[in-house]
Design a protein around this motif. Sequence first.
Motif, mmCIF file in Angstrom:
data_model
loop_
_atom_site.group_PDB
_atom_site.id
_atom_site.type_symbol
_atom_site.label_atom_id
_atom_site.label_comp_id
_atom_site.label_asym_id
_atom_site.label_seq_id
_atom_site.Cartn_x
_atom_site.Cartn_y
_atom_site.Cartn_z
ATOM 1 N N ALA A 224 52.996 -4.949 -26.563
ATOM 2 C CA ALA A 224 53.292 -6.046 -25.641
ATOM 3 C C ALA A 224 52.584 -5.845 -24.304
ATOM 4 O O ALA A 224 52.047 -6.798 -23.726
ATOM 5 C CB ALA A 224 54.800 -6.156 -25.437
ATOM 6 N N VAL A 225 52.581 -4.608 -23.797
ATOM 7 C CA VAL A 225 51.893 -4.321 -22.536
ATOM 8 C C VAL A 225 50.386 -4.504 -22.709
ATOM 9 O O VAL A 225 49.713 -5.095 -21.854
ATOM 10 C CB VAL A 225 52.227 -2.898 -22.042
ATOM 11 C CG1 VAL A 225 51.402 -2.559 -20.792
ATOM 12 C CG2 VAL A 225 53.720 -2.770 -21.736
ATOM 13 N N TYR A 226 49.845 -4.017 -23.835
ATOM 14 C CA TYR A 226 48.413 -4.205 -24.092
ATOM 15 C C TYR A 226 48.062 -5.690 -24.116
ATOM 16 O O TYR A 226 47.055 -6.120 -23.531
ATOM 17 C CB TYR A 226 47.995 -3.559 -25.415
ATOM 18 C CG TYR A 226 46.652 -4.081 -25.876
ATOM 19 C CD1 TYR A 226 45.474 -3.646 -25.279
ATOM 20 C CD2 TYR A 226 46.569 -5.089 -26.849
ATOM 21 C CE1 TYR A 226 44.241 -4.178 -25.647
ATOM 22 C CE2 TYR A 226 45.353 -5.626 -27.221
ATOM 23 C CZ TYR A 226 44.188 -5.161 -26.620
ATOM 24 O OH TYR A 226 42.981 -5.699 -26.973
ATOM 25 N N LYS A 227 48.888 -6.505 -24.798
ATOM 26 C CA LYS A 227 48.591 -7.933 -24.893
ATOM 27 C C LYS A 227 48.610 -8.598 -23.522
ATOM 28 O O LYS A 227 47.809 -9.515 -23.255
ATOM 29 C CB LYS A 227 49.585 -8.600 -25.836
ATOM 30 C CG LYS A 227 49.308 -8.310 -27.308
ATOM 31 C CD LYS A 227 50.266 -9.063 -28.222
ATOM 32 C CE LYS A 227 49.900 -8.856 -29.685
ATOM 33 N NZ LYS A 227 50.841 -9.576 -30.591
ATOM 34 N N ALA A 228 49.502 -8.137 -22.648
ATOM 35 C CA ALA A 228 49.531 -8.677 -21.286
ATOM 36 C C ALA A 228 48.236 -8.332 -20.551
ATOM 37 O O ALA A 228 47.682 -9.165 -19.815
ATOM 38 C CB ALA A 228 50.738 -8.128 -20.532
ATOM 39 N N ILE A 229 47.749 -7.111 -20.752
ATOM 40 C CA ILE A 229 46.474 -6.706 -20.140
ATOM 41 C C ILE A 229 45.327 -7.509 -20.725
ATOM 42 O O ILE A 229 44.448 -8.000 -19.997
ATOM 43 C CB ILE A 229 46.251 -5.189 -20.342
ATOM 44 C CG1 ILE A 229 47.297 -4.402 -19.556
ATOM 45 C CG2 ILE A 229 44.834 -4.781 -19.929
ATOM 46 C CD1 ILE A 229 47.327 -2.916 -19.878
ATOM 47 N N LYS A 230 45.326 -7.666 -22.051
ATOM 48 C CA LYS A 230 44.268 -8.448 -22.702
ATOM 49 C C LYS A 230 44.249 -9.878 -22.171
ATOM 50 O O LYS A 230 43.171 -10.449 -21.935
ATOM 51 C CB LYS A 230 44.484 -8.451 -24.210
ATOM 52 C CG LYS A 230 43.380 -9.158 -25.002
ATOM 53 C CD LYS A 230 43.888 -9.679 -26.324
ATOM 54 C CE LYS A 230 44.839 -10.849 -26.120
ATOM 55 N NZ LYS A 230 45.291 -11.462 -27.392
ATOM 56 N N ASP A 231 45.426 -10.457 -21.964
ATOM 57 C CA ASP A 231 45.493 -11.823 -21.421
ATOM 58 C C ASP A 231 44.880 -11.893 -20.027
ATOM 59 O O ASP A 231 44.217 -12.888 -19.678
ATOM 60 C CB ASP A 231 46.938 -12.310 -21.381
ATOM 61 C CG ASP A 231 47.498 -12.619 -22.765
ATOM 62 O OD1 ASP A 231 46.699 -12.742 -23.711
ATOM 63 O OD2 ASP A 231 48.737 -12.724 -22.885
ATOM 64 N N GLU A 232 45.102 -10.849 -19.221
ATOM 65 C CA GLU A 232 44.505 -10.824 -17.884
ATOM 66 C C GLU A 232 42.979 -10.745 -17.983
ATOM 67 O O GLU A 232 42.256 -11.398 -17.228
ATOM 68 C CB GLU A 232 45.052 -9.622 -17.100
ATOM 69 C CG GLU A 232 46.530 -9.695 -16.782
ATOM 70 C CD GLU A 232 46.890 -10.854 -15.877
ATOM 71 O OE1 GLU A 232 46.067 -11.226 -15.029
ATOM 72 O OE2 GLU A 232 47.999 -11.405 -16.025
ATOM 73 N N ILE A 233 42.496 -9.929 -18.919
ATOM 74 C CA ILE A 233 41.042 -9.806 -19.105
ATOM 75 C C ILE A 233 40.468 -11.124 -19.610
ATOM 76 O O ILE A 233 39.421 -11.588 -19.139
ATOM 77 C CB ILE A 233 40.723 -8.661 -20.087
ATOM 78 C CG1 ILE A 233 41.198 -7.317 -19.517
ATOM 79 C CG2 ILE A 233 39.221 -8.603 -20.388
ATOM 80 C CD1 ILE A 233 41.161 -6.176 -20.510
ATOM 81 N N TRP A 234 41.172 -11.759 -20.541
ATOM 82 C CA TRP A 234 40.688 -13.029 -21.085
ATOM 83 C C TRP A 234 40.708 -14.141 -20.047
ATOM 84 O O TRP A 234 39.973 -15.120 -20.169
ATOM 85 C CB TRP A 234 41.515 -13.421 -22.312
ATOM 86 C CG TRP A 234 41.068 -12.706 -23.566
ATOM 87 C CD1 TRP A 234 40.335 -11.564 -23.648
ATOM 88 C CD2 TRP A 234 41.331 -13.105 -24.917
ATOM 89 N NE1 TRP A 234 40.128 -11.204 -24.953
ATOM 90 C CE2 TRP A 234 40.733 -12.138 -25.759
ATOM 91 C CE3 TRP A 234 42.039 -14.158 -25.488
ATOM 92 C CZ2 TRP A 234 40.808 -12.213 -27.150
ATOM 93 C CZ3 TRP A 234 42.108 -14.240 -26.881
ATOM 94 C CH2 TRP A 234 41.499 -13.285 -27.697
ATOM 95 N N SER A 235 41.546 -14.014 -19.028
ATOM 96 C CA SER A 235 41.522 -15.003 -17.946
ATOM 97 C C SER A 235 40.214 -14.902 -17.159
ATOM 98 O O SER A 235 39.788 -15.871 -16.525
ATOM 99 C CB SER A 235 42.716 -14.803 -17.011
ATOM 100 O OG SER A 235 42.561 -13.652 -16.189
ATOM 101 N N LEU A 236 39.586 -13.720 -17.222
ATOM 102 C CA LEU A 236 38.293 -13.512 -16.568
ATOM 103 C C LEU A 236 37.130 -13.768 -17.523
ATOM 104 O O LEU A 236 36.119 -14.360 -17.147
ATOM 105 C CB LEU A 236 38.204 -12.072 -16.038
ATOM 106 C CG LEU A 236 39.212 -11.680 -14.960
ATOM 107 C CD1 LEU A 236 39.246 -10.163 -14.789
ATOM 108 C CD2 LEU A 236 38.857 -12.348 -13.641
ATOM 109 N N TYR A 237 37.282 -13.299 -18.771
ATOM 110 C CA TYR A 237 36.237 -13.420 -19.792
ATOM 111 C C TYR A 237 36.902 -13.906 -21.087
ATOM 112 O O TYR A 237 37.376 -13.073 -21.878
ATOM 113 C CB TYR A 237 35.533 -12.082 -20.033
ATOM 114 C CG TYR A 237 35.131 -11.371 -18.761
ATOM 115 C CD1 TYR A 237 34.056 -11.827 -17.999
ATOM 116 C CD2 TYR A 237 35.833 -10.257 -18.313
ATOM 117 C CE1 TYR A 237 33.697 -11.193 -16.833
ATOM 118 C CE2 TYR A 237 35.474 -9.607 -17.142
ATOM 119 C CZ TYR A 237 34.410 -10.080 -16.410
ATOM 120 O OH TYR A 237 34.058 -9.454 -15.240
ATOM 121 N N PRO A 238 36.982 -15.209 -21.306
ATOM 122 C CA PRO A 238 37.691 -15.741 -22.472
ATOM 123 C C PRO A 238 37.198 -15.130 -23.783
ATOM 124 O O PRO A 238 35.994 -15.029 -24.028
ATOM 125 C CB PRO A 238 37.382 -17.240 -22.399
ATOM 126 C CG PRO A 238 37.141 -17.505 -20.948
ATOM 127 C CD PRO A 238 36.454 -16.274 -20.438
#
Length: 283
Positions: A224-238
Amino acid sequence: MMRQSLIIYCDESDDKGEFYSHFYGGALINARDQSTLTDLLNLKKEQLNIHSEMKWDRVTASYKDKYIEFIKYYFEFVRDGRIKLRIMFTQNINQARGLTDEHIGNDYFLLYYQFVKHSFGLRYCNGGHVSTQVTLLLDDVPQTSSKFELFKDYMSSLSAFPIWRQARVTIKKDDIASINSKAHPVLQGLDIVLGSMQSRLNEKHTRPPKPRARRSKRAVAKEAVYKAIKDEIWSLYPNFNVGTSTACAKGVEERWSHPYRHWLFKPNNSIQDLKRGKRKKPH
């Protein structure tokens, strides 16, 4: 025209993983922001009722939501450019050839050297500044003091690197230090991001360890924590694939300007050994 001072917090994780190894991370800030960022991140920890050091290894089911809230707040500073994050790692299918005992014995420092030299694009950092002074703060260096002194000599020699000298970027030996991450929340945030990447790429929290049929509650929390981080990264680089290097679509200067980047480091003269990859041939 003025001088600027930068600080790079450095961390490393997983020397040898099942699929990916040699994870190195860096969080770059302007020295003038250090006190403010430290205060703001510590205040966030207080609001979350977290009084100990935050680390990826300490993510649990009961702390999952607090870690997610902290990391979302942390990425606000990444998005606005006050924290630049860089993650470097190797893939096990790329096997280096011709390594000497010296290379193998000093791989920790040699890879740190490559990481600092290239991943932040420091050669492009000056812009309208006269010069840039860089301080390196490394988390708990696992080496003898004599080896660390040699490393500081080696790392500070980057100042003589022609491209850096032309760009007026320097690292002084006295500005390289080993620190305790307990006192540095910027470094704690980096540890969480770096740890999440090595865990995901080596499938540590995505599958149950044999012979168990189910994942632990901690593994589910880490996902769950990883997915939250991935979502933050995807907000920068979809849709960015975290197991690859971040592209420089508008030129290599983006190594400096990007708020967040990955670097899949491939040694020179390496060969591919696909048996070390995730898609192994059936027996």
